[in-house]
Design an enzyme around this catalytic site. Structure first.
Site, PDB file in Angstrom:
ATOM      1  N   SER A 139      -0.413   1.974  -2.759  1.00  0.00           N
ATOM      2  CA  SER A 139       0.697   1.245  -2.088  1.00  0.00           C
ATOM      3  C   SER A 139       1.085   0.840  -2.767  1.00  0.00           C
ATOM      4  O   SER A 139       1.623   0.806  -4.172  1.00  0.00           O
ATOM      5  CB  SER A 139      -0.993  -0.261  -2.880  1.00  0.00           C
ATOM      6  OG  SER A 139      -0.329  -1.308  -2.142  1.00  0.00           O
ATOM      7  N   TYR A 152      -8.272  -5.072  -6.048  1.00  0.00           N
ATOM      8  CA  TYR A 152      -7.026  -4.282  -5.093  1.00  0.00           C
ATOM      9  C   TYR A 152      -5.672  -3.514  -5.952  1.00  0.00           C
ATOM     10  O   TYR A 152      -5.583  -2.503  -6.023  1.00  0.00           O
ATOM     11  CB  TYR A 152      -6.804  -4.344  -3.693  1.00  0.00           C
ATOM     12  CG  TYR A 152      -5.983  -4.355  -2.790  1.00  0.00           C
ATOM     13  CD1 TYR A 152      -6.512  -2.845  -1.636  1.00  0.00           C
ATOM     14  CD2 TYR A 152      -4.908  -3.662  -2.853  1.00  0.00           C
ATOM     15  CE1 TYR A 152      -5.763  -2.142  -1.070  1.00  0.00           C
ATOM     16  CE2 TYR A 152      -3.730  -3.275  -1.740  1.00  0.00           C
ATOM     17  CZ  TYR A 152      -4.209  -1.389  -0.897  1.00  0.00           C
ATOM     18  OH  TYR A 152      -3.821  -1.356  -0.298  1.00  0.00           O
ATOM     19  N   LYS A 156      -5.296  -0.416  -7.533  1.00  0.00           N
ATOM     20  CA  LYS A 156      -3.743   0.814  -6.853  1.00  0.00           C
ATOM     21  C   LYS A 156      -3.068   1.243  -8.107  1.00  0.00           C
ATOM     22  O   LYS A 156      -2.344   3.016  -7.937  1.00  0.00           O
ATOM     23  CB  LYS A 156      -3.466  -0.238  -5.293  1.00  0.00           C
ATOM     24  CG  LYS A 156      -4.070   0.012  -4.257  1.00  0.00           C
ATOM     25  CD  LYS A 156      -4.430   1.315  -3.855  1.00  0.00           C
ATOM     26  CE  LYS A 156      -5.119   1.146  -2.435  1.00  0.00           C
ATOM     27  NZ  LYS A 156      -5.451   2.252  -1.281  1.00  0.00           N
TER      28      LYS A 156
END
Length: 259
Positions: A139, A152, A156
């Site tokens: 991401s 997150y 990532k």
């Protein structure tokens, strides 16, 4: 790598980016497309829409045994795996250090260990053959972080690091490695408006797939569907403290609008 006549496995392929990639690989002339997802019914729908060269497999990438089973089924059907797209991901929950360990653990497994387990299952075969492709979906948050959700952004970052290490270790052994780092894309994770959706425009999975195919064709490391991410990444590297100050302001604004 050209996709024509290749066998490709895509995880998280029942919807969103994964489905877009599976469909695009089929249009590129892939010999076989394995549509893998924890939601078998939706995966079957994607595979059926693609046609005879596709098969659906249920796979929970948070379990190494299921990744091993996925790889075994792909080899049984098609004889080999030319490209593995380690794409499955979850958004989880907004928040920071206070979030429960169970969520952090799920993120570590799906955004971290799933890539390790997949590489463990397919990279040796690619090295022995002298050719293969391994793509990690990370991401923009993996390059730039994200203020809304600590698990997150942190995991990532790990996904990007795993892809980098694979490229370093196997890039001269015939294994091409790329890392996909989009901002917001039309997926189940962004449909409810969570995350940073809309900051720089929400792309379709088809637009992302176009960038991925071109990246694989040119065998570049970073696949950046949002080109501005590269500029942000350069700005971060050139003045890390200033970049952190800007992110602090973004975090303060986010917290102010959410309270």
């Amino acid at each position: 790598m050209e996709i024509r006549d290749k066998v490709v496995v895509v995880t998280g392929a029942a919807s969103g980016i994964g489905a877009g990639l599976a469909q695009r690989f089929a249009r590129e002339g892939a010999q076989g497309v394995v549509v893998a997802d924890v939601n078998l019914e939706r995966a079957q729908g994607v595979a059926e829409a693609i046609g005879a060269q596709a098969m659906a497999v249920r796979c929970d990438v948070s379990r190494e045994t299921e990744i091993q089973a996925l790889v075994a089924k792909a080899r049984e059907r098609f004889g080999r795996i030319d490209a593995y797209i380690s794409n499955a991901g979850i958004l989880g929950q907004m928040g920071g250090m206070e979030l429960e360990d169970a969520l952090w653990d799920s993120m570590w497994k799906i955004h971290g260990m799933a890539h390790v387990w997949a590489a463990r299952a397919v990279v040796p075969e690619m090295v022995a053959r002298g050719e293969g492709y391994f793509l990690v979906t990370a991401s923009a948050a993996g390059l730039l972080n994200i203020v809304e959700t600590a698990p997150y952004g942190v995991t990532k970052h790990a996904a990007v690091a795993i892809a980098e290490w694979l490229r370093i270790a196997y890039g001269r052994k015939g294994v091409r490695v790329s890392c996909l780092c989009p901002q917001s894309v039309q997926t189940d994770m962004t449909r409810d408006g969570t995350g940073s959706a809309g900051i720089n425009g929400v792309l379709t999975p088809e637009q992302v797939a176009e960038v991925v195919v071109q990246t694989m064709r040119e065998e570049r490391f970073l696949a950046l569907p949002h080109p501005e991410v590269q500029q942000y990444f350069l700005a971060k590297a050139q003045d890390y403290d200033r970049w952190l100050g800007g992110m602090q302001k973004l975090y303060a604004h986010h917290m102010g609008t959410k309270t």
